[in-house]
Write a protein that holds these residues in place. Structure first.
Motif, PDB file in Angstrom:
ATOM      1  N   PRO A 100     -11.151  -2.438  18.920  1.00  0.00           N
ATOM      2  CA  PRO A 100     -11.536  -1.837  20.168  1.00  0.00           C
ATOM      3  C   PRO A 100     -13.084  -1.969  20.265  1.00  0.00           C
ATOM      4  O   PRO A 100     -13.785  -1.404  19.326  1.00  0.00           O
ATOM      5  N   THR A 101     -13.670  -2.858  21.298  1.00  0.00           N
ATOM      6  CA  THR A 101     -15.005  -2.943  21.466  1.00  0.00           C
ATOM      7  C   THR A 101     -15.898  -1.458  21.522  1.00  0.00           C
ATOM      8  O   THR A 101     -16.925  -1.244  20.989  1.00  0.00           O
ATOM      9  N   VAL A 153      -9.455   6.620  20.375  1.00  0.00           N
ATOM     10  CA  VAL A 153      -9.017   5.682  21.619  1.00  0.00           C
ATOM     11  C   VAL A 153      -7.692   6.382  22.295  1.00  0.00           C
ATOM     12  O   VAL A 153      -7.428   6.418  23.417  1.00  0.00           O
ATOM     13  N   SER A 193      -4.335  -3.373  28.930  1.00  0.00           N
ATOM     14  CA  SER A 193      -5.676  -4.258  29.058  1.00  0.00           C
ATOM     15  C   SER A 193      -5.930  -4.433  30.470  1.00  0.00           C
ATOM     16  O   SER A 193      -7.201  -4.432  30.911  1.00  0.00           O
ATOM     17  N   ILE A 201     -10.235  -1.606  25.347  1.00  0.00           N
ATOM     18  CA  ILE A 201      -9.751  -0.591  24.484  1.00  0.00           C
ATOM     19  C   ILE A 201      -8.532  -0.955  23.677  1.00  0.00           C
ATOM     20  O   ILE A 201      -8.022  -0.313  22.827  1.00  0.00           O
ATOM     21  N   ARG A 202      -7.990  -2.351  23.859  1.00  0.00           N
ATOM     22  CA  ARG A 202      -7.050  -2.794  23.149  1.00  0.00           C
ATOM     23  C   ARG A 202      -5.791  -1.798  22.942  1.00  0.00           C
ATOM     24  O   ARG A 202      -5.416  -1.483  21.823  1.00  0.00           O
ATOM     25  N   PRO A 240      -3.487   2.050  15.625  1.00  0.00           N
ATOM     26  CA  PRO A 240      -4.697   2.016  16.617  1.00  0.00           C
ATOM     27  C   PRO A 240      -5.387   3.235  16.524  1.00  0.00           C
ATOM     28  O   PRO A 240      -4.977   4.231  16.338  1.00  0.00           O
ATOM     29  N   ASP A 300     -12.992  -8.070  27.519  1.00  0.00           N
ATOM     30  CA  ASP A 300     -12.183  -8.605  26.398  1.00  0.00           C
ATOM     31  C   ASP A 300     -13.132  -9.534  25.480  1.00  0.00           C
ATOM     32  O   ASP A 300     -13.793 -10.321  25.987  1.00  0.00           O
ATOM     33  N   TRP A 347     -18.293  -3.045  26.733  1.00  0.00           N
ATOM     34  CA  TRP A 347     -16.909  -2.487  25.848  1.00  0.00           C
ATOM     35  C   TRP A 347     -15.985  -2.501  26.906  1.00  0.00           C
ATOM     36  O   TRP A 347     -14.758  -2.217  26.427  1.00  0.00           O
ATOM     37  N   LEU A 406      -2.199  -2.135  19.140  1.00  0.00           N
ATOM     38  CA  LEU A 406      -3.375  -2.655  19.474  1.00  0.00           C
ATOM     39  C   LEU A 406      -3.321  -3.837  20.590  1.00  0.00           C
ATOM     40  O   LEU A 406      -3.813  -4.865  20.110  1.00  0.00           O
TER      41      LEU A 406
END
Lengths: 487, 487
Positions: free
Chosen positions: A364-365, B367, B330, B337-338, B363, A165, A162, B199
């Motif tokens: 988001p992962t 998160v 990032s 987590i974007r 988003p 990217d 997670w 995001l």
């Protein structure tokens, strides 16, 4: 506090953090903003404890924490200091920055657009009777199960799953769980290359609008219909054709002959909640083959059926590849996680994946992995049963309250969903009703916002997902009083 | 197993779940797929334990778990059964669904597009020398701090903060933390109405492209430049103008006269990592005022400076409202987590918020809340220092290895970032180099992918964020061998 020590303000009275964490917050903020000098000690535990009116142990715990994190160092007999490595590495102190005058005019002028914003008051939770749509009851959410999944997924062994990217790929486990536990209950068999994870169904709609806008000038939509879909297709550059609905769903004969793309919500028509009949589904699929059009099926609230069994999805009845299926976890897990998905022909998914990559790469992962685990351990299934059970009771209670108190209005017959659709006589104006109800603590959605062209003012919608059963009738009675004044 | 009991396959040998959780998974999956009958008992603990080759206690723990979740019930002397309430509420068994033939042709044909996909192999982690860009070293990530924040945010008291649909608003706490801990180190003062959470920065770019495409036909971009930005503006419907760069950054005089929008990466030019000089920054801002254009500043890897102090952002030097600032978490938290953000004039943010709403609403709240807490407790600051420290060592080690082994190439002088830019003589072809290196376990990014028009084949990029210092020189030596063969 000693006069040579830095000054800290008092702790805020309304923080959600523990006292120790509040102290960590103010000290780390002071380091970042360079308001602590590096060559002077911080206040001693005793001094800071007196100043902040907390125990010495709490300050000691905070200092120890910050030392562990590498932000402070402790020197024998001299006290606590900002870690000099932090000082060396810290970004330049920016002293010359210009503060933009808040009255500066915007250097560009935007045209007004036709996008319909969502207009619920942000403080809707403060109202005793929020009969609005799209919110879930947080009491139903299995917090403990969710926390367990999070704990498992955040394990050090799983870290690269997670933090990395993911470029344009999705969580394999989530895709697998969707196939196994969600799509199969809708009669859909799809392999990995036919599924794309999206940031909720709104994102799915915009992605599809983006890839189809270069092929088709317009999209045919149910009217009244889902404004979120209209916004998405409009922003992607498409025009709208309006198709009326009746008690069996979209009227197939009214679909324009040159239509190449149609958006529909067969499980529960948005906003009326009408379920498309089996005959109508077959007629629609036949029309799609005959006239060569694509169907986007938003399987809206498919799980929420209380009177009859769920109807099979259009996608499960199609063998031509013309149906694109959109699903969402907003209602069945939580809208705050923002997860949805598209099922379509692999060539369409390929295009959609490229478009998603350009828009935002991927959802988001970390959220994908937590939700996958939530499915895997059976929490989703258990939670879904809970929601169904709870909403069934609410639906019957609400239906009863409406039949008893609002029978001067016409109620659209439905078998599921999380709202009811009511229509007054010709002269009725639901905006006026909405306005009058708000100061009485009742929120409703007026119907005219869902129409594309002819803004029918007679209808309104009552969502019941958030209002407890005990309050329903009281709320509906207030509505009845105001309706009677307007008739 | 008794012959009247349902059959379960064996547990998979490679599951990440505990044995108990694996049993929960197979049983809950069997319930969902309706392959368990409701009137027959499940195998006893003893039977299932024998069958699955686990202990009876493990099966007992799994059954107890599923009873707690409401999926099973236990009946005295008869054993374990599927909860009949689950049976009643379960969705219809879909028996009539048509399975789409995987060879069915796609009903629509898409045109090929000019979007440049990211082409790193998905299994890049399997390579010993992945000198590619945009990945972080998971060993640096403060897992324990992150888990602590998650635990706090997922508390029952905070539930409504992240389960609700936030419509179009952002986490207030996250916005506050960004202002206080991130923007102020970049010399930027912005109030809430001037900030939008996105995001990741890719999403920020696409949102800006979408709102500006109705006003401006084209955008001027650094060449070579960030293909992610090119993709975003192109998909939003804009044309590209190419602006060359030199050792001080974008060449201001080469910006087309009719340019109304320009995209630049001043902190570290993508992909060369050149930092824009102070004079060039002033020239660019003056040109923006004189020619009335808007600047989108992507503050790319602003935190990664090893030789000199960080330069102030363009936004901090601007008092005209012409600079739109894009930032990303990032690199400093995690790409998975974007999260990113836009800082701009409130009228621009207002438009951007509407566009974001139509694309994807917002988003994920969960998160946003976890990252806000990560900032609040000081973890972000501590982690950033760690990254800076670690990357500083790596940068110097990589710089040394390159100077020593690759001095037949020209190295672009830089002071920070997470990669190096190398250029061969006129005849050099970095695609060939890339191809030859892959079977030797070395991944590089070829330069030509970053050019808009003139595809210069001479350059390539070496990212060092993921390769440990101990492996660097070995990897660079392999590159040197292959370069020498090509010269």
């Amino acid at each position: 506090m000693a006069s040579n020590s830095p000054r800290f303000s008092q702790l805020p009275p309304d923080s959600k953090l523990s006292l120790r964490d509040q102290i960590c917050e103010i000290i780390s903020t002071a380091i970042t903003s360079s308001s602590l000098s590096y060559d002077r000690p911080l206040p001693s535990c005793r001094e800071l404890a007196l100043h902040l009116k907390v125990s010495r142990n709490t300050v000691f715990a905070a200092y120890s924490r910050l030392i562990d994190m590498g932000l402070l160092v402790s020197r024998d007999r001299s006290g606590y200091f900002v870690n000099p490595e932090v000082a060396q590495l810290s970004n330049a102190k920016i002293t010359q920055s210009k503060k933009l005058n808040p009255d500066t005019c915007c250097p560009v002028q935007f045209q007004t657009n036709e996008l319909v914003p969502i207009v619920n008051p942000l403080d809707w939770q403060e109202y005793p009777f929020p009969f609005i749509y799209n919110q879930i009851d947080p009491d139903l959410f299995p917090v403990d199960g969710w926390r367990e999944c999070t704990r498992q997924v955040l394990g050090r062994k799983q870290l690269t799953n997670w933090t990395n990217d993911a470029v344009e790929s999705d969580s394999k486990e989530l895709v697998q769980q969707l196939r196994q536990r969600l799509l199969n209950t809708r009669g859909i068999y799809a392999d990995e290359a036919e599924i794309l994870i999206t940031l909720g169904s709104q994102n799915a709609l915009f992605i599809l609008g983006s890839i189809f806008s270069s092929l088709f000038k317009s999209v045919a939509m149910e009217d009244p219909g889902f404004f979120g879909a209209r916004n998405a297709f409009r922003m992607a550059g498409m025009n709208m054709d309006s198709v009326p609905i009746d008690e069996e769903g979209i009227i197939v004969d009214a679909i324009p002959n040159d239509c190449k793309l149609i958006f529909t919500t067969p499980s529960h028509q948005f906003p009326t909640m009408v379920t498309m009949s089996q005959t109508r589904r077959e007629d629609l699929l036949n029309a799609a083959s005959a006239n060569d059009f694509i169907i986007i099926e938003d399987d809206y609230e498919a799980e929420m059926n209380y009177v009859t069994q769920t109807s099979p999805s259009l996608r499960s009845l199609d063998d031509s590849g013309r149906v694109i299926y959109i699903g969402s976890l907003s209602k069945t897990v939580s809208p705050g996680i923002r997860l949805g998905f598209i099922v379509a022909h692999r060539d369409i998914i390929k295009q959609a994946r490229i478009a998603r990559g350009v828009m935002m790469r991927h959802p988001p992962t970390i959220v994908q992995e937590i939700v996958a685990r939530f499915f895997q351990l059976g929490h989703y299934d258990a939670h879904l049963r809970n929601i169904e059970r709870r909403y069934t009771k609410r639906w019957y209670a609400m239906n009863h309250a409406i039949s008893k108190n609002l029978n001067m209005l016409s109620q659209t017959a439905t078998v599921g969903g999380t709202s009811f659709w009511l229509t007054g006589p010709d002269s009725f104006d639901s905006s006026l009703l909405k306005e009058r109800l708000k100061p009485r603590g009742v929120l409703i959605d007026r119907g005219q916002d869902y129409y594309l062209h002819k803004k029918d003012k007679r209808s309104f919608r009552l969502g019941f997902a958030y209002v407890p059963i005990a309050n329903m009738e009281a709320g509906v009675k207030i509505i009845a009083e105001e309706v009677n004044r307007l008739l």
